[in-house]
Design an enzyme around this catalytic site. Structure first.
Site, short mmCIF file in Angstrom:
data_model
loop_
_atom_site.label_atom_id
_atom_site.label_comp_id
_atom_site.label_asym_id
_atom_site.label_seq_id
_atom_site.Cartn_x
_atom_site.Cartn_y
_atom_site.Cartn_z
N HIS A 8 0.84 -1.05 -0.02
CA HIS A 8 0.01 0.04 -0.06
C HIS A 8 0.94 1.16 0.07
O HIS A 8 1.71 1.40 0.97
CB HIS A 8 -0.93 -0.17 1.20
CG HIS A 8 -1.80 1.23 1.56
ND1 HIS A 8 -3.20 1.11 1.15
CD2 HIS A 8 -1.54 2.58 1.94
CE1 HIS A 8 -3.71 2.31 1.55
NE2 HIS A 8 -2.67 3.04 1.81
N ASP A 58 -10.33 -4.63 -4.34
CA ASP A 58 -10.32 -3.88 -3.15
C ASP A 58 -11.59 -3.90 -2.29
O ASP A 58 -12.05 -2.70 -1.83
CB ASP A 58 -9.58 -2.59 -3.35
CG ASP A 58 -9.05 -1.97 -2.01
OD1 ASP A 58 -9.23 -2.61 -0.93
OD2 ASP A 58 -8.84 -0.56 -1.94
#
Length: 427
Positions: free
Chosen positions: A182, A308
């Site tokens: 991330h 996601d």
């Protein structure tokens, strides 16, 4: 039970659409024969007629949030896997930012046991890079791998220390597992709910700049070059990140990347108002960034599509754009969105889309799934390409309904999902 999938339907071959029959035994695809040969005569079988619909390997999603343990009011492994099955997914990889986070053998085992007992599709857990995702101390990568972790990530937050990330990469490389990053520099994003663009300016909101993502992408590519790790970039959303990943691939580095449907389809200029169902992290970027990520997946810079899937309860999203949590659900709309936007318009072939949701994720992460071939696991999705329907969040099997796509008219709806030779969802 023995199943025989016999149909006047389509599988996607390299030469185009092929009419075939699939014979399933013992949870695997035992035989594939051309439809012109007729159904094999076997005793004690049950036939599923796909009736001209697309038959594909079950979809693979390498970036999802199942919320359990700790946030069961948003989603559970049971509800999340059923939502995934409704979306045609048979293999999903869950992120570790639960409570407690997945940073010990016991939490990895908890997820795997829950998935085996209550889930309906394959769940592959990631382990945390750092303990409690605090960025201060590495987890025990070796024991997490032994317990079943398929890679390491602190998804939800970026690893802020370059030295910590370099140490993590070196350790992951020694174990043959990827670092899944991330990418976000916290010093550039604090308190900002949307991208630094037209919408932020119109509503007087602090914006998240593109460089907050790209700075970490660039840093981590250099660290990956130094350590030799497989480095995978989560949810790419900016033109700068695409440019850096493209250069890394030209240099022959083991760098891969993913993109979400919403970043391929929506920009910040599409946000209709201060509705937090349009708030996600990374945020919706500018039209220029949307074009860059589309070009990135088309030229191979970006390898795969992920959802996601990030469920939140309605009362949490009702707090508004500034205070609501980031994230939208994605399992049940991913394929219809991309099929309608890119395949029906003629920009992508059907095979191109299917590959990036089946074979490519399997290849990137070294998984033995994602293909319709003899001997493969009987993970199968049947998809209706011809019927147009509205997105109806109230019908989602996910516990949460947070989506910006409510009411959108789409094609490409899954109608049956089979996992390991067992029908786990059917319309």
């Amino acid at each position: 039970m023995q199943w025989e999938l016999g149909f006047d339907g389509l599988t996607v071959g390299r030469e185009g659409h092929v009419h075939q029959h699939l014979l399933i035994e013992g949870g695997k695809i035992a035989r594939i024969v051309d439809a012109g040969q007729g159904l094999p005569q076997t005793a004690g079988h049950e036939t599923i007629d796909a009736g001209g619909k697309l038959v594909t390997a079950g979809l693979i999603d390498m970036h999802v949030h199942l919320r359990e343990p700790g946030f069961e009011h948003k989603e559970t492994i049971a509800t999340g896997t059923r939502s995934a099955a409704k979306g045609g997914f048979t293999t999903i990889a869950c992120m570790p930012n639960t409570r407690p986070v997945i940073d010990t053998v016991s939490t990895v085992k908890y997820v795997l046991d829950k998935a085996a007992g209550e889930g309906v599709v394959r769940v592959l857990p990631y382990g945390c890079i750092t303990k409690n995702e605090l960025g201060r101390e590495l987890t025990d990568f070796a024991t997490l791998k032994e317990a079943g972790a398929i890679g390491f990530t602190d998804d939800g937050v970026g690893v802020q220390s370059a030295q910590m990330m370099k140490d993590a990469m070196a350790l992951a490389a020694s174990l043959g597992l990827p670092i899944v990053a991330h990418c976000e520099d916290n010093t550039l994003v604090e308190g900002a709910p949307v991208t630094d663009g037209a919408f932020a300016r119109k509503h007087g909101l602090k914006g998240i700049p593109n460089e907050s993502e790209a700075i970490h992408v660039g840093r981590d590519i250099l660290l990956a070059e130094a350590t030799g790790v497989h480095y995978h970039v989560c949810h790419v959303s900016t033109e700068q990140s695409v440019r850096l990943i493209r250069q890394a691939k030209r240099l022959g580095l083991q760098v891969t990347a993913e993109v979400c449907p919403h970043h391929l389809i929506l920009s910040d200029e599409d946000i209709p108002g201060l509705d937090a169902n349009w708030k996600m992290n990374p945020p919706l970027r500018t039209p220029r960034d949307v074009q860059a990520v589309i070009e990135g997946i088309e030229d191979g810079t970006i390898d795969i599509v992920v959802t996601d899937h990030a469920p939140h309860a309605a009362e949490e999203k009702a707090k508004g754009m500034q205070l609501a949590p980031f994230g939208i659900v994605g399992f049940e709309t991913a394929f219809p969105l991309l099929y309608t936007k890119f395949v029906r318009t003629g920009r992508w072939s059907l095979r191109f889309l299917i590959e990036r949701m089946t074979e490519k994720p399997a290849d990137v992460f070294g998984l033995p799934y994602g293909r319709l071939e003899e001997g493969a696991a009987a993970d199968i999705a049947i998809i209706d390409l011809e019927t147009e329907r509205a997105v109806q969040p109230e019908t989602f099997l996910s516990k949460s309904k947070n989506t910006p796509f409510g009411g959108w008219m789409l094609y490409g709806w899954p109608v049956l999902t089979m996992f390991g030779g067992k029908v786990v969802w059917a319309e």
